[in-house]
Design an enzyme around this catalytic site. Structure first.
Site, PDB file in Angstrom:
ATOM      1  N   GLY A 195      23.322  58.339 -72.110  1.00  0.00           N
ATOM      2  CA  GLY A 195      21.836  57.308 -71.566  1.00  0.00           C
ATOM      3  C   GLY A 195      21.798  58.959 -70.077  1.00  0.00           C
ATOM      4  N   PRO A 196      20.283  57.824 -70.429  1.00  0.00           N
ATOM      5  CG  PRO A 196      18.136  56.501 -69.619  1.00  0.00           C
ATOM      6  CD  PRO A 196      19.474  56.961 -70.597  1.00  0.00           C
ATOM      7  N   PRO A 197      19.215  59.957 -66.878  1.00  0.00           N
ATOM      8  CG  PRO A 197      18.475  61.814 -66.142  1.00  0.00           C
ATOM      9  CD  PRO A 197      18.038  60.187 -67.204  1.00  0.00           C
ATOM     10  N   GLY A 198      20.941  59.428 -64.055  1.00  0.00           N
ATOM     11  CA  GLY A 198      21.230  57.963 -62.300  1.00  0.00           C
ATOM     12  C   GLY A 198      21.408  56.670 -62.940  1.00  0.00           C
ATOM     13  CB  VAL A 199      22.105  55.084 -66.162  1.00  0.00           C
ATOM     14  CG1 VAL A 199      20.694  55.089 -66.731  1.00  0.00           C
ATOM     15  CG2 VAL A 199      22.822  56.083 -67.117  1.00  0.00           C
ATOM     16  N   GLY A 200      24.426  55.562 -64.377  1.00  0.00           N
ATOM     17  CA  GLY A 200      26.174  55.636 -63.522  1.00  0.00           C
ATOM     18  C   GLY A 200      26.927  56.161 -64.970  1.00  0.00           C
ATOM     19  CE  LYS A 201      24.483  60.331 -68.782  1.00  0.00           C
ATOM     20  NZ  LYS A 201      23.212  59.796 -68.100  1.00  0.00           N
ATOM     21  CB  THR A 202      28.936  61.423 -62.613  1.00  0.00           C
ATOM     22  OG1 THR A 202      27.927  62.111 -64.363  1.00  0.00           O
ATOM     23  CG2 THR A 202      29.356  61.837 -62.675  1.00  0.00           C
ATOM     24  CB  SER A 225       8.086  56.538 -82.651  1.00  0.00           C
ATOM     25  OG  SER A 225       7.926  56.641 -81.780  1.00  0.00           O
ATOM     26  CE  LYS A 235      10.552  55.120 -78.218  1.00  0.00           C
ATOM     27  NZ  LYS A 235      10.586  54.994 -80.306  1.00  0.00           N
TER      28      LYS A 235
HETATM   29  N1  LIG Z   1      25.467  50.146 -62.360  1.00  0.00           N
HETATM   30  C1  LIG Z   1      25.524  50.328 -61.686  1.00  0.00           C
HETATM   31  N2  LIG Z   1      26.034  49.954 -60.516  1.00  0.00           N
HETATM   32  C2  LIG Z   1      26.472  50.368 -59.052  1.00  0.00           C
HETATM   33  N3  LIG Z   1      26.083  51.641 -58.939  1.00  0.00           N
HETATM   34  C3  LIG Z   1      25.328  52.611 -59.771  1.00  0.00           C
HETATM   35  C4  LIG Z   1      25.345  52.173 -60.986  1.00  0.00           C
HETATM   36  N4  LIG Z   1      24.690  53.161 -61.726  1.00  0.00           N
HETATM   37  C5  LIG Z   1      24.362  54.026 -61.619  1.00  0.00           C
HETATM   38  N5  LIG Z   1      24.601  53.452 -60.213  1.00  0.00           N
HETATM   39  C6  LIG Z   1      25.037  54.542 -59.088  1.00  0.00           C
HETATM   40  O1  LIG Z   1      24.119  55.647 -59.167  1.00  0.00           O
HETATM   41  C7  LIG Z   1      23.666  57.032 -58.714  1.00  0.00           C
HETATM   42  C8  LIG Z   1      23.670  57.896 -60.074  1.00  0.00           C
HETATM   43  O2  LIG Z   1      24.271  57.380 -61.387  1.00  0.00           O
HETATM   44  P1  LIG Z   1      25.346  59.152 -61.961  1.00  0.00           P
HETATM   45  O3  LIG Z   1      25.748  60.014 -60.967  1.00  0.00           O
HETATM   46  O4  LIG Z   1      26.833  58.292 -62.489  1.00  0.00           O
HETATM   47  O5  LIG Z   1      23.904  59.182 -62.833  1.00  0.00           O
HETATM   48  P2  LIG Z   1      24.441  59.561 -64.570  1.00  0.00           P
HETATM   49  O6  LIG Z   1      24.344  59.014 -65.305  1.00  0.00           O
HETATM   50  O7  LIG Z   1      25.773  60.675 -64.623  1.00  0.00           O
HETATM   51  O8  LIG Z   1      23.187  61.273 -64.537  1.00  0.00           O
HETATM   52  P3  LIG Z   1      22.728  62.899 -65.191  1.00  0.00           P
HETATM   53  O9  LIG Z   1      22.637  62.175 -66.574  1.00  0.00           O
HETATM   54  O10 LIG Z   1      21.670  62.747 -64.233  1.00  0.00           O
HETATM   55  O11 LIG Z   1      24.031  63.084 -64.688  1.00  0.00           O
HETATM   56  C9  LIG Z   1      25.156  56.856 -58.234  1.00  0.00           C
HETATM   57  O12 LIG Z   1      25.720  56.987 -57.386  1.00  0.00           O
HETATM   58  C10 LIG Z   1      25.759  55.342 -58.883  1.00  0.00           C
HETATM   59  O13 LIG Z   1      27.050  54.985 -58.239  1.00  0.00           O
HETATM   60 MG   LIG Z   2      26.143  62.336 -64.704  1.00  0.00          MG
END
Ligand SMILES: Nc1ncnc2c1ncn2[C@@H]1O[C@H](COP(=O)(O)OP(=O)(O)OP(=O)(O)O)[C@@H](O)[C@H]1O
Ligand SMILES: [Mg+2]
Length: 803
Positions: free
Chosen positions: A357-364, A679, A722
């Site tokens: 998924g895109p950055p910052g969606v909480g994967k890590t 697309s 999208k």
């Molecule tokens: N659904 C969620 N509920 C609570 N906090 C979230 C959620 N999604 C993301 N966060 C918070 O957003 C921040 C960024 O998430 P994270 O670092 O996991 O992104 P990522 O998907 O790994 O991004 P990247 O691809 O850039 O590594 C973290 O502090 C995380 O706790």
């Molecule tokens: Mg990450």
């Protein structure tokens, strides 16, 4: 020789004729005997005791043979004992002993001829024997340091075999009984032979003794030298500040102990023992020893047999995931299902989870939560920029400074053999001439192979089958074999409502704590938060949002510390004071219907995006120009769109002759962002048709779809992203390919409710829906004429905007 003498019994010495010896006399009887002798002719009879411990010997306690002697000197010591110097004279046989006047008197017969009797000259044989005895004595004297060197010289001058034998007998170190035997023997030749034999035996012993002595000495010198050098080394190290270095011995003992107690695999134990053996023979500070020591450190530092106790309760797992992450219901469901299979089969032989998924969606952070939910240690290993296979698999130990790979290093760090490894950003894995890290990863991730993962540095197989691997990626741009081993779980991004919830439940509290703000000091109202999301962020995830909230918290804290206020509440009205200048305009990017400007929807690594497509005509010859950093596929899309429009021009009311006079320029703004993919097809067609016909495009419509040369609309990927982007951008109507309609089932209702989603199958439908006016086909009876002469006022260039 006289018939009777006072007796002086000897405890531990045998005196020979011609031998001068000092004696200490303490016993009363002996002192009395001496006194008697002194009163007479100073002659006394010396005979050895059978038992030296006997204090008051009688006849039966004395040997049969003794020697008469003359007292040369007598000295009475203050304690009553007497020191005498006696000279042996002649062998005598003890006949009887009588005790009278406080001392013993012996009656003796001579046991050898008198001194002054003529002796026949020694035979040649005897002469030879004498010489050998003297030689032998010289050797003996050399080895036996207790003898003065000149004794041998004195002996050589003796020409009487009997005297020689006695002199030697007196000087060699043999037992009292042996000496007595020498005294008893009357035949000088036999006596010489006896002393020779004694000396020979003694010499053998002395030689061995000497050898041992010198060996011991050498050894002592060596150990002393080593000790000394080691001490010096320690002193030097202390000077250099390396204190606390364990002694070499301690280290070896410690390693031995570790090898014995750790639950090593058979292979590892063999290897470790062999390396330890090597280490023992090496100088402790040498470079090789350091290499071996490091190796043992790594090998023994692995978590042999150490495991975390896993939590198998699915409800707990679900609760942990729910607590850490809002929304993501389907993702969490999928993870719990995966854990369920694991709990039941007790094995990890499933596909590897891959969160995309895109950055910052909480994967890590999801990865971290999975570790928490299952009770595993969490290890995050970023693969971004890993190009070298050796980073995964280690360097061979032949390289100086070689290291184990990341897998082994991290396993050590985890301290257990069943941690959760988050292989982050697997799509950023590089590849170059140093080998392909992806293929090394294949082995790591393959449950069939990874119980025998071979690290080049360790050179032994280690078992990774208990490690749970989770990977993350922004795109699925991965080698196919890797993709095959993974189960993809998509995190598409959040809607505005979801972001608000996430912020309120997690992000704000997190930042308040991180900034040390106290309860009630910082408030971000719901409206304020919404405004922050709309005007300061444009992203699929929540990372920028988190950063913006951090900024607010920081500014608020400063105000509070400066004493200007006691607490800060942020609303849409004062948001700008804290967050700064608004970054994005919320809502439609266009305020009016425009000719030639279409809102497309793009899917990028960072989530969905609104994509403006613009085109204009310029005087020319029907050529086409594109700008805006378009990829090859998109350039081809532009050409295909152009061809389609040319082919259908008359039915859209475009005169074919137009193409002979005009060039078309297609531009996609925001040139820094690379754009690619097919697309944008229907968007491009719409833009071109709008430009050529002068009919404006509805500003509230966005579209996505590939187009064929015949105008059919083909499906696209990344629909949810999208649609999210469309929602963020304030779009009202989205045109999507008919074939993507089935994907709508997966789309959350709140997205579907916020948008009017219209499935389309053909470009004609798109044009009907997107353009503000219906198009009219050209009347063919006029077409030829029109093509021949250029009409005045061709629509297309700067046509007036219609409202
Ligand atoms: N659904 C969620 N509920 C609570 N906090 C979230 C959620 N999604 C993301 N966060 C918070 O957003 C921040 C960024 O998430 P994270 O670092 O996991 O992104 P990522 O998907 O790994 O991004 P990247 O691809 O850039 O590594 C973290 O502090 C995380 O706790
Ligand atoms: Mg990450």
């Amino acid at each position: 020789m006289k018939q009777s003498y006072p007796v002086l019994p000897l405890r531990d010495i045998v005196v020979f004729p011609h031998m001068i010896v000092p004696l200490f006399v303490g016993r009363d009887k002996s002192v009395a005997a001496l006194e008697a002798a002194m009163a007479d002719d100073k002659e006394i009879f010396l005979v050895a005791q059978l038992d030296p411990a006997e204090d008051d010997p009688g006849r039966e306690d004395l040997y049969d043979t003794g020697v008469s002697a003359e007292v040369l000197q007598l000295l009475k010591l203050p304690d009553g004992t007497v020191r005498v110097l006696v000279a042996g004279k002649q062998r005598g046989q003890l006949v009887s002993v009588e005790s009278a006047n406080g001392y013993l008197t012996a009656h003796v017969t001579p046991a050898e001829p008198d001194e002054d009797e003529a002796v026949e000259p020694a035979s040649a044989e005897l002469q030879a024997l004498m010489r050998s005895v003297v030689d032998q004595f010289e050797n003996y004297a050399k080895l036996n340091r207790k003898l003065p060197a000149e004794t041998a010289v004195q002996l050589a001058e003796l020409d009487d075999p009997s005297r020689l034998a006695d002199a030697v007998a007196a000087n060699i170190a043999v037992k009292v009984s042996d000496k007595q035997a020498l005294l008893v023997e009357k035949d000088p030749q036999k006596r010489l032979e006896m002393v020779f034999a004694f000396m020979e035996g003694e010499l053998g012993v002395l030689q061995v003794e000497k050898k041992i002595r010198s060996r011991v000495k050498r050894q002592m010198e060596k150990t002393q030298r080593e000790y000394y050098l080691n001490e010096q080394l320690k002193a030097i190290q202390r000077e250099l500040g390396n204190e606390g270095e364990e002694g070499d011995g301690d280290e070896i003992a410690e390693l031995t102990q570790k090898i014995a107690t750790l639950k090593l695999s058979k292979e590892a134990r063999t290897k470790a023992t062999a390396e330890l053996k090597k280490l023992k023979t090496m100088a402790p500070m040498s470079a090789e020893a350091t290499v071996v020591r490091n190796y043992l450190d790594v090998l023994l530092g692995l978590p042999w047999g150490k495991k975390s106790k896993l939590k198998r309760d699915l409800e707990v797992a679900q609760a942990v995931l729910d607590e850490d992450h809002y929304a993501l219901e389907k993702v969490k469901d999928r993870i719990v299902e995966y854990l369920a299979v694991q709990a039941r089969t007790n094995k990890l032989k499933g596909p590897i989870l891959c969160l995309v998924g895109p950055p910052g969606v909480g994967k890590t952070s999801l990865g971290k939560s999975i570790a928490k939910a299952t009770g595993r240690e969490f290890i995050r290993q970023s693969l971004g920029g890993v190009r070298d296979e050796a980073e995964i698999r280690g360097h061979r130990r032949t390289y100086i400074g070689s290291l184990p790979g990341k897998i082994v290093t991290n396993l050590r760090k985890a301290g257990t053999s069943n941690p959760l490894f988050l292989l982050d950003e697997i799509d950023k894995l590089g590849q170059d001439f140093r080998g392909d890290p992806a293929s090394a990863l294949l082995e790591v991730l393959d449950p069939e192979q990874n119980n025998k993962f071979n690290d080049h540095y360790l050179e032994i197989d280690i078992d990774l089958s208990d490690v749970m691997f989770v990977t993350t990626a922004n795109t699925l741009n991965l080698p196919q074999p890797l993709l095959d081993r993974m189960e993809i779980i998509r995190l598409e991004g959040y809607t505005e409502d979801e972001k608000v919830e996430i912020a309120e439940r997690h992000l704000i509290a997190k930042q308040i704590e991180a900034h040390g703000l106290k309860d009630g000091e910082f408030t971000l109202t719901n409206e304020g938060l919404r405004a922050l999301i709309q005007k300061y962020t444009r992203e699929a995830g929540v990372r920028t949002l988190e950063r913006e909230i951090a900024k607010l918290a920081r500014k608020a804290l400063r105000k509070i510390l400066e004493g200007k206020v006691e607490s800060v509440t942020i609303t849409p009205d004062n948001l700008a004071d804290y967050a700064g200048v608004q970054k994005y305009r919320h809502g439609l990017s266009e305020t009016e219907h425009q000719i030639g400007a279409v809102t497309g929807l793009a899917w990028t690594e960072v989530g969905g995006e609104l994509l403006t497509i613009e085109s204009v005509t310029v005087p020319g010859k029907g050529a086409i120009k594109t700008t805006g950093k378009l990829g090859d596929v998109m350039k081809e899309s532009v050409e295909a769109a152009m061809s389609f429009v040319k082919a259908r021009a008359p039915s859209y009311g475009i005169k074919p002759s137009l193409f002979a006079r005009k060039d078309l320029h297609v531009h996609l703004p925001e040139g820094a962002v690379p754009k690619d993919g097919p697309s944008a097809g229907i968007g491009l067609v719409t833009s071109i048709v709008s430009t050529l016909t002068g009919v404006p495009v509805r500003r509230e419509v966005a579209m996505t779809g590939e187009v064929t040369l015949r105008g059919r609309v083909l499906p696209i990927g990344g629909l949810k992203e999208k649609l999210l982007a469309a929602l963020r951008g304030g779009i009202e109507t989205v045109l999507i390919p008919q074939e993507n309609e089935k994907d709508l089932a997966e789309i959350p209702t709140n997205i579907k409710e916020g948008l009017k989603i219209v499935p389309v199958t053909h470009v004609d439908e798109v044009l009907r829906l997107a353009l503000t006016e219906p198009l009219t086909a050209i009347d063919w009876s006029e077409a030829d004429e029109l093509a021949a002469q250029p009409p005045a006022g061709v629509p297309g260039l700067g046509g007036a905007a219609h409202h």
